[in-house]
Design an enzyme around this catalytic site. Structure first.
Site, short mmCIF file in Angstrom:
data_model
loop_
_atom_site.label_atom_id
_atom_site.label_comp_id
_atom_site.label_asym_id
_atom_site.label_seq_id
_atom_site.Cartn_x
_atom_site.Cartn_y
_atom_site.Cartn_z
N GLU A 164 0.56 -1.35 0.21
CA GLU A 164 -0.05 -0.16 0.12
C GLU A 164 0.66 1.28 0.07
O GLU A 164 0.55 2.75 -0.37
CB GLU A 164 -1.22 -0.38 1.31
CG GLU A 164 -2.52 -1.37 1.32
CD GLU A 164 -1.98 -2.18 2.38
OE1 GLU A 164 -0.76 -2.79 1.80
OE2 GLU A 164 -2.53 -3.24 1.32
N PHE A 206 -11.44 -7.28 14.35
CA PHE A 206 -10.18 -7.82 13.56
C PHE A 206 -10.31 -7.06 12.60
O PHE A 206 -11.19 -6.34 11.43
CB PHE A 206 -10.73 -9.36 13.05
CG PHE A 206 -9.18 -9.75 12.21
CD1 PHE A 206 -8.52 -10.14 12.22
CD2 PHE A 206 -9.88 -9.67 10.44
CE1 PHE A 206 -7.43 -10.64 11.45
CE2 PHE A 206 -8.70 -10.01 9.54
CZ PHE A 206 -8.32 -10.24 9.92
N GLN A 207 -8.07 -6.29 12.40
CA GLN A 207 -8.22 -5.88 11.36
C GLN A 207 -8.56 -3.95 11.75
O GLN A 207 -9.10 -3.04 10.64
CB GLN A 207 -8.01 -6.15 10.07
CG GLN A 207 -7.39 -7.27 9.53
CD GLN A 207 -7.27 -7.37 8.03
OE1 GLN A 207 -8.24 -7.12 7.26
NE2 GLN A 207 -5.86 -7.89 7.91
N LYS A 251 -17.42 -0.91 6.50
CA LYS A 251 -18.04 -1.94 5.55
C LYS A 251 -19.55 -1.30 5.26
O LYS A 251 -19.84 -1.87 4.41
CB LYS A 251 -17.57 -3.14 6.10
CG LYS A 251 -18.06 -3.91 5.16
CD LYS A 251 -17.31 -5.87 5.10
CE LYS A 251 -16.98 -6.59 4.60
NZ LYS A 251 -16.67 -8.12 4.90
N MET A 311 24.05 9.13 1.03
CA MET A 311 24.25 9.84 1.12
C MET A 311 24.74 9.64 2.91
O MET A 311 25.98 10.07 3.11
CB MET A 311 23.36 10.44 1.63
CG MET A 311 22.89 12.12 1.81
SD MET A 311 23.72 13.28 1.12
CE MET A 311 22.71 13.96 -0.16
#
Ligand SMILES: Cc1ncc(C[n+]2csc(CCOP(=O)(O)OP(=O)(O)O)c2C)c(N)n1
Ligand SMILES: [Mg+2]
Lengths: 181, 593
Positions: B62, B124-125, B174, B487
């Site tokens: 993502e 959940f999640q 949802k 760097m």
């Protein structure tokens, strides 16, 4: 006249939408930008759906201007105003629980009366005083009570508004604030 | 479609699910492509997607989706869109959201959330995504009802692109996606119309004071920032410079806002700006800061920054005024309008003496420039970037990662056009380049898109090569492979006694990695082969990865050490074992170490 570069306490009043998380957003801004808050209060305004928030913060003029600009950037903020010290009516509410047995009680009550404070609760060896006043007066009362023995203190933090007859952006009714949208 | 609606031949169904409303609004907003990754809490939205003319690019992480939407927005000037599921999907976006926030890029993030009945139950999640992203978005919303999706999403687009742009996030439960609500195709309601803000704007007084300062200045300098690009003010800046003769130094994100090949373009200022540019800043008697925020990478030590200069600051965001540098004239307005107003009021001038002084300040800079050194047969990153610029005639959209290669690109690829450079400036996010380039690919289908990445940063999001393959995208990728987190190694060399802790980096065979994805891989170890590889990449139909094996211990010069005075630069040593003998490492055809 204070020097522009010197930090001093100042009072900002913001009108914000009464939506979940708005206090969180304002507090997050202060934390993130490292502002030094003395107090932050929020409660209902005269308009349903809008809350009014009073914040007392210590900073210099430039920082204050930037703080105001940062508050304006929050989508939930409807209006912001820094109230000039001369134009503000400000009240802090404190409850102070003091040691006061029968020997001290009269002196404690007398001190409270000098500050136009009220005794709201009494027990044999303690009593509780309520005072609604500008910040500094509460600090003064506390100092006077200290020798008797302050057991606990709770304060609401300042709420403020522009004095009657003085117009502040944060006072504008939303119908006027929203016009021109 | 509109005809059908008008004659009511095919009456539109009067309801939509929340999931459908998401895509209805995206189509209304002109969104053609979104970047995303599915999961439980966003599945209703994905299920509705095939019914809408929106292309979905399936990413590999993502973070990639976030950078793609960001790259799309930076390269096009439009709003980018990224989609993720709840919990881990949303938290994977965080680096990308913060990247967009610090560079003021308009992106709408849409995340699924657990059903409203479960909110707050550690389901959940479930992650408090509006809480997590509160300080790194311009604004965010949690939507729990289908009928709110349309108005909130429209408000989200408006907030993302209005004023100083920035990322916003809409978290949609949802059950809100699954529920149905009334639908009116003509409805364009936003949840809340924008509230009026105090009218700031350029006052006649501020403009007059600015003009007076500009006309009176003997050594004026423009500091052009990202605001020039974001406001589409390149033409107005060019007109202002043509009339007033004021030379232009740019911030990293300002590059391309003024043509680099114009004689008045000095190039980049700041930590890795050219020595004479920083010296011009320190010598100037007037700085005209346009759409820039005096970042510490640009100013060095604030106490000694441009000590002789009066300062004019033009910025859309009032909270930037006086944040880092006190200014004499502040103009809070759109920089494009301000320049249009200033130009005719300013006196025409050629500033010949000042330009000559800046030119004289170049001194031996050219001699120190690595381009001037004899070809030792070794490959320097600067060579690659210079040649890439020449071969693409400065017309490519170059998307850089973060590190030495990013600074060399800024120094050696001369950007003449706005939105020709896409790079993470404020957050300095390694792993940005490849996904952002994929976004730029969609934003600019006709442009040639080049990734310039380090071997370290490339590996942070290299999985998106697979996205290039699946979506059949053509991106050219130049890996500036020095075998180090260069760097950081450079800082260790200069400031940490040469102790290279955790910076030597072993990489996979990038040629084989490309091939494993069904893409083309090339390797270049000598300068003589740069042109051939670039030509081959440009000619190829698909994505090409070129592994440029450059000198391992080369450093970016000049360098203003962090917090030092801007005039206090470390210059490239005139005598260097590396440059004269290339003795620091042996280049082989094998991956290093
Ligand atoms: C996500 C992230 N982690 C760490 C850093 C710190 N950092 C800045 S530059 C750099 C080295 C980059 O190495 P490489 O990608 O090989 O590029 P080079 O400097 O060698 O050109 C690191 C680790 C960062 N900017 N971003
Ligand atoms: Mg490297």
């Amino acid at each position: 006249m204070t020097a522009p570069g010197k930090p001093r306490l100042r009072t900002l009043v913001a009108t914000v939408e009464d939506v979940p998380g708005v206090l969180n957003r304002v507090a997050s801004l202060f934390r993130r930008r490292n502002y030094n808050i003395a107090s932050l209060t929020v409660g209902a305004s005269e308009v349903p759906g809008l809350s009014r928030l009073t914040v007392v913060v210590s900073c210099d003029d430039a920082t204050a201007a930037r703080l105001e600009a940062n508050l304006w950037k929050l989508v939930d903020v409807v209006a912001v105003d820094e109230l000039a010290a001369a134009d503000v009516v400000e009240r802090d509410l404190a409850l102070i629980k003091v040691r006061a047995d029968h020997l001290q009680r009269a002196a404690v009550v007398q001190a409270a009366e000098l500050f136009a404070a009220r005794v709201v609760d009494v027990a044999p060896t303690e009593l509780t005083i309520e005072i609604a006043a500008p910040r500094q007066r509460i600090d003064d009362l506390r100092a006077v009570l200290e020798p008797f023995g302050v057991i606990a203190m709770v304060r609401t933090g300042a709420v403020a508004m522009a004095r009657a007859g003085v117009t502040a952006a944060a006072d504008l009714p939303p119908s006027r604030a929203a016009s021109g949208a | 479609m509109s005809a059908a609606t008008a004659t009511a031949v095919a009456p539109a169904p009067a309801t939509r699910t929340g999931a459908e409303m998401i895509w209805e609004v995206l189509v209304q907003e002109g969104v053609e492509v979104v970047f995303g990754y599915p999961g439980g809490a966003i599945m209703p939205a994905y299920d509705a997607l095939p019914r809408y003319p929106v292309r979905h690019v399936l990413v590999r992480h993502e973070q990639g989706a976030a950078h793609m939407a960001d790259g799309y927005a930076r390269a096009s000037g439009k709003v980018g869109v990224a989609v993720a599921t709840s919990g881990p999907g949303a938290t994977n976006l965080v680096t990308g959201i913060a990247t967009a926030m610090l560079d003021s890029v308009p992106v709408v993030f849409i995340t699924g959330q657990v059903s409203s009945a479960l909110l707050g139950s550690d389901a959940f999640q479930e992650t408090d995504v509006t809480g997590v992203t509160l300080p790194i978005t311009k604004h965010n919303w949690l939507v729990t009802r289908a009928e709110d999706i349309g108005p909130v999403l429209r408000e989200a687009f408006a907030v993302a692109k209005s004023g100083r742009p920035g990322p916003v996030l809409v978290d949609i439960t949802k059950d809100a996606q699954q529920a149905s609500c009334a639908f009116d195709p003509a409805d364009r309601r936003v949840a809340r119309p924008p509230r009026p803000r105090p009218a700031r704007g350029a006052t006649a007084d501020a403009l007059a004071r600015a003009v007076a300062l500009i006309d009176r200045a003997e050594r004026p300098l423009i500091l052009a920032g990202h605001g020039i690009v974001a406001a589409g003010a390149a033409a107005e800046l060019a007109a202002f410079v043509a009339r007033t003769g004021v030379p232009v130094a740019s911030t990293l994100l300002g590059l391309g806002g003024f043509p680099a090949t114009d004689p008045r373009a000095l190039g980049m200022m700041g930590m890795h700006g050219e020595a004479w540019v920083n010296r011009a800043v320190q010598d100037a008697d007037l700085l005209i800061a346009l759409g820039m925020r005096f970042d510490d990478r640009v100013t060095g030590n604030l106490a000694t920054f441009a000590p002789r200069a009066r300062k004019i600051h033009v910025d859309l965001d009032p909270s930037e005024i006086g944040k880092n540098v006190a200014v004499d004239v502040a103009i809070v307005d759109d920089v494009r309008q301000v320049l249009a107003a200033l130009t005719p009021r300013c006196r025409p001038a050629d500033r010949a003496a000042w330009m000559a002084a800046i030119e004289a300040g170049k001194g031996d800079s050219a001699v120190r420039d690595i381009q001037q050194l004899p070809d030792t047969g070794k490959l320097h990153a600067a060579h690659v970037l210079h040649d890439l610029w020449r071969l693409t005639e400065g017309r490519a959209v170059v998307v850089t990662d973060v590190g030495q290669h990013q600074m060399w690109e800024a120094q050696y690829y001369k950007h003449d056009h706005p939105r020709g450079l896409v790079t993470s400036g404020g957050l300095g996010t390694m792993g940005f380049a490849l996904p952002a380039a994929i976004g730029a690919r969609f934003a600019r289908p006709d442009a040639e898109v080049w990734v310039v990445a380090g071997d370290g940063g490339f590996q942070m999001t290299a999985a998106e090569l697979s996205t290039c393959a699946q979506e059949d995208l053509k991106v050219n990728i130049a890996i500036i492979n020095n075998g180090y987190l260069g760097m950081v190694r450079q800082w260790q060399e200069l400031f940490y006694g040469g102790r290279y802790v955790a910076t030597p980096m072993r990489s996979p065979d990038f040629v084989k990695l490309a091939e494993a994805h069904g893409l083309t891989g090339l390797r270049v170890t000598r300068r003589a082969d740069v042109a051939g590889a670039v030509a081959a990449a440009r000619a190829a139909a698909g994505t090409v990865v070129i592994d440029f094996r450059v000198q391992a211990e080369d450093s970016v010069y000049p360098m203003v050490p962090s917090g030092a005075d801007l005039g206090d630069m470390i210059r490239r040593p005139l005598k260097s074992r590396l440059i004269e003998t290339g003795a620091d490492d042996e280049l082989t055809e094998e991956p290093p170490r």
